[in-house]
Scaffold this motif. Structure first.
Motif, short mmCIF file in Angstrom:
data_model
loop_
_atom_site.label_atom_id
_atom_site.label_comp_id
_atom_site.label_asym_id
_atom_site.label_seq_id
_atom_site.Cartn_x
_atom_site.Cartn_y
_atom_site.Cartn_z
N SER A 58 0.83 -1.21 0.00
CA SER A 58 0.00 0.00 0.00
C SER A 58 0.86 1.26 0.00
O SER A 58 0.51 2.27 -0.61
N HIS A 59 1.97 1.21 0.73
CA HIS A 59 2.88 2.36 0.85
C HIS A 59 4.17 1.87 1.49
O HIS A 59 4.30 0.68 1.80
N TYR A 60 5.12 2.79 1.68
CA TYR A 60 6.47 2.37 2.05
C TYR A 60 6.84 2.70 3.49
O TYR A 60 8.02 2.81 3.81
N HIS A 61 5.85 2.87 4.36
CA HIS A 61 6.17 2.99 5.79
C HIS A 61 6.67 1.64 6.31
O HIS A 61 6.20 0.58 5.87
N HIS A 62 7.59 1.71 7.29
CA HIS A 62 8.25 0.48 7.77
C HIS A 62 7.26 -0.59 8.23
O HIS A 62 7.51 -1.78 8.04
N ASP A 63 6.17 -0.15 8.85
CA ASP A 63 5.25 -1.16 9.39
C ASP A 63 4.45 -1.87 8.29
O ASP A 63 3.62 -2.73 8.59
N HIS A 64 4.73 -1.52 7.01
CA HIS A 64 4.07 -2.20 5.88
C HIS A 64 5.06 -2.87 4.93
O HIS A 64 4.66 -3.72 4.13
N VAL A 65 6.33 -2.48 5.02
CA VAL A 65 7.32 -3.06 4.09
C VAL A 65 8.59 -3.57 4.80
O VAL A 65 9.54 -3.98 4.14
N SER A 132 -5.71 9.22 3.07
CA SER A 132 -5.23 10.46 3.70
C SER A 132 -4.17 10.06 4.72
O SER A 132 -4.49 9.54 5.80
N HIS A 133 -2.93 10.27 4.35
CA HIS A 133 -1.80 9.76 5.15
C HIS A 133 -0.61 10.68 4.88
O HIS A 133 -0.57 11.31 3.82
N PRO A 134 0.36 10.78 5.79
CA PRO A 134 1.48 11.70 5.55
C PRO A 134 2.32 11.37 4.32
O PRO A 134 3.03 12.23 3.81
N ALA A 153 -5.76 0.15 4.19
CA ALA A 153 -4.36 0.45 4.52
C ALA A 153 -4.34 1.55 5.59
O ALA A 153 -5.17 1.51 6.51
N ASP A 154 -3.45 2.53 5.49
CA ASP A 154 -3.35 3.59 6.51
C ASP A 154 -4.05 4.85 6.02
O ASP A 154 -3.71 5.38 4.96
N THR A 155 -4.98 5.35 6.81
CA THR A 155 -5.72 6.53 6.38
C THR A 155 -6.43 7.18 7.55
O THR A 155 -6.85 6.50 8.49
#
Ligand SMILES: [Zn+2]
Ligand SMILES: [Zn+2]
Length: 243
Positions: A58-65, A132-134, A153-155
């Motif tokens: 979904s995105h490249y924040h550590h808690d996802h990749v 809506s995420h940083p 995902a994160d939003t």
């Protein structure tokens, strides 16, 4: 479709846990959705790395990749041991150049998804909603032609989730916060917002995920249920949903 929860903690894995990761299967096709911290270890209880057909992030924040790197080592070591040189496709968006490049390794390749179009991966058709995420992050609406799973995902909360999740059989939401806590700056939702989307979208089942490591999580269920009278479940490792 069969979905198995591999990891569900927000931000970091609690003791003996993993952050966001979900295994989606149909027939003999296996898609891993996000590859959070601790997920590679947990995954192997349910599926060998060599049996994965594709991965999407979904995105490249550590808690996802966080476990992409060790997944790539697992593929390399599997090649040394067995000679299996199959290359695993990892789908990600291209809005983070370094993040996208990190998907490629000896036996993995990065494939960019275009969020404005639907994407076919094996038996699954996936459409996207920017969250809506940083950082740039996409939620997924996934169907096999029979049932529908939506993963936010994160939003933080936004109204578009209601149309995007319409009539889904299963909605997995970010529920990083308790009622009354404001997740909008951090880019996360609370239990009330998760319940509200589930109700407005008339989904069948709601799974609260990306959970906080503090407080009484059962309270999240009660708070979501004040908004939504369908089935509400807390994410837990090994929970299987099938339709
Ligand atoms: Zn994030
Ligand atoms: Zn996250």
């Amino acid at each position: 479709m069969k979905l198995t929860i591999i990891g569900y903690w927000g931000g970091f894995p609690a003791t003996d846990g993993a952050t966001s990761s979900y295994l989606l299967e149909k027939g003999d096709f296996s898609l891993l959705i996000d590859v959070g911290s601790g997920s590679l270890s947990k995954l192997q209880k349910y599926k060998q790395v060599s049996e994965l057909d594709a991965v999407i992030v979904s995105h490249y924040h550590h808690d996802h990749v966080a476990d992409i790197g060790v997944l790539q080592y697992a593929k390399l070591i599997h090649y040394y041991v067995t000679g299996n040189d199959a290359v695993l496709p990892i789908y990600g968006h291209k809005e983070d150049v370094n993040g996208f490049q990190s998907l490629a390794h000896s036996y993995t390749k990065g494939i960019a998804y275009d969020p404005s179009e639907s994407l076919i991966i094996g038996p699954f058709s996936i459409s996207f909603l920017k969250t809506s995420h940083p950082v740039s992050c996409y939620g997924f609406r996934i169907t096999d032609g029979e049932s529908v799973i939506v993963y936010t995902a994160d939003t933080s909360y936004k109204e578009e989730w209601e149309a995007f999740s319409k009539d889904a059989d299963l909605l997995i939401t970010d529920c990083n916060y308790y009622a009354g806590q404001d997740g909008s700056k951090a880019g996360h939702m609370n239990s009330v917002e998760a319940g509200k989307i589930a109700a407005q979208a008339s989904v069948k089942s709601l799974v609260l995920s990306h959970l906080p490591q503090y407080g009484n999580q059962e309270q999240l269920i009660a708070e979501a249920k004040e908004q939504f009278d369908g089935q509400v479940l807390l994410a837990k490792e090994g929970v299987v949903w099938e339709a």
